[in-house]
Design an enzyme around this catalytic site. Structure first.
Site, PDB file in Angstrom:
ATOM      1  N   GLY A 170      21.946  57.060 -31.027  1.00 18.66           N
ATOM      2  CA  GLY A 170      22.270  56.353 -29.986  1.00 18.66           C
ATOM      3  C   GLY A 170      21.537  56.844 -28.767  1.00 18.66           C
ATOM      4  CD  GLU A 203      24.544  58.097 -39.225  1.00 23.38           C
ATOM      5  OE1 GLU A 203      23.767  57.077 -39.183  1.00 23.38           O
ATOM      6  OE2 GLU A 203      25.703  57.883 -38.604  1.00 23.38           O
ATOM      7  CE  LYS A 231      26.339  52.981 -34.301  1.00 25.71           C
ATOM      8  NZ  LYS A 231      26.069  54.311 -33.702  1.00 25.71           N
ATOM      9  CD  GLU A 266      29.221  55.550 -33.306  1.00 23.15           C
ATOM     10  OE1 GLU A 266      29.638  54.432 -33.706  1.00 23.15           O
ATOM     11  OE2 GLU A 266      28.233  55.882 -32.795  1.00 23.15           O
ATOM     12  CG  HIS A 279      29.492  56.350 -37.702  1.00 24.96           C
ATOM     13  ND1 HIS A 279      29.545  56.907 -36.643  1.00 24.96           N
ATOM     14  CD2 HIS A 279      28.355  56.188 -38.135  1.00 24.96           C
ATOM     15  CE1 HIS A 279      28.460  56.604 -35.954  1.00 24.96           C
ATOM     16  NE2 HIS A 279      27.860  56.186 -36.670  1.00 24.96           N
ATOM     17  CB  SER A 288      17.391  57.613 -32.259  1.00 21.75           C
ATOM     18  OG  SER A 288      18.391  57.769 -31.538  1.00 21.75           O
TER      19      SER A 288
END
Ligand code: PGA
Length: 253
Positions: free
Chosen positions: A175, A169, A11, A99, A97, A215
């Site tokens: 996270g 994911e 990241k 994000e 992703h 995680s």
């Protein structure tokens, strides 16, 4: 055996010097990957060349971009094209992703363009999918990821889809320290494989590596990777600590 992959997603972390040291420390462990195992470092754009040369002599270690632009070239100040990545001899690119979907409003249609461009330039997309907590709580996660795959991948030919990597994911696990249970991961990975099989057939679906992300840590990687449909992981936080990522690489089937 299907390809098994430990993929690091740095990241927007680490300076250049810290990144170089992290790679040195990981490579110093001299983990000899088997033919079916790969380790991939998805690093910030300015570190791609350094990462590529760090892994150049290592069997089955690769550098990856974390993103690419969805147009071929042109007046898009600040963006990086797939062709540019290819010209740096980069073999992988993370696409979609959560994000990027959330903060940069990347849609399934934009991600389909990115996947297509990657494959045109001989770059293997690591295509991310996964649901938010509210969707999981509503119990509609299977339908949600099915649409993500249909809208971003189903334009591919069987030959093309065989060559990509998928990463599941769940957003609620990224996270947060809250990992999916092995049962949740296996169930979803089997579902994703069945979605691919429904369009391309079981033989093709069985060849696509599906990574779990969210995680993944040194102490849970082995259990997750041992699920029959989990083919490794896409790892954020734990990939920034050499000892942890070394353990994760060692946990590959
Ligand atoms: P995490 O991130 O391992 O820190 O949860 C995973 C990812 O976002 O790829």
């Amino acid at each position: 055996m299907r390809t098994q992959i430990a993929a690091a997603n740095w990241k927007m972390n680490l300076t250049f010097q810290q990144g170089e040291k992290l790679l040195d420390d990981i490579l110093a462990a001299e983990i000899n990957l088997k033919d079916h195992q790969k380790t991939i470092f998805a690093v910030p754009y300015p570190y791609l060349t350094m990462t590529r040369s760090e892994v150049a002599e290592e069997k089955n270690y690769y550098a990856a971009a974390q993103n690419c632009y969805h147009k071929k070239s042109g007046a898009y100040t600040g963006e990086v094209s797939v062709e540019m990545l290819h010209s740096l001899n980069i073999n992988y690119c993370v696409v979609g992703h959560s994000e990027r979907r959330e903060y940069f409003l990347e849609t399934n249609a934009i991600l389909a363009d990115k996947v297509n461009l990657c494959l045109e330039s001989f770059i293997i997309p690591i295509f991310c999918c996964g649901e938010a907590l509210a969707i999981r709580e509503a119990g509609t996660q299977n339908e949600f990821v099915t649409i993500q795959l249909q809208e971003s991948l189903f334009q591919l030919t069987a030959e093309q889809i065989k060559g990509i990597v998928i990463a599941y994911e769940p957003i609620w696990a990224i996270g947060t320290g809250k990992t999916a249970t092995t049962a949740q991961a296996q169930e979803m990975h089997a579902h994703l494989r069945s979605v691919i099989a429904s369009k391309y057939g079981v033989a093709i679906a069985n060849q696509v590596p599906i990574l779990y992300g969210g995680s993944v840590k040194a102490n849970n990687a082995k259990e997750l990777f041992n699920c029959p449909d989990v083919d490794g992981g896409l790892v954020g936080g734990a990939s920034l600590v050499a000892a942890d990522f070394i353990e994760i690489i060692r946990s590959l089937k």
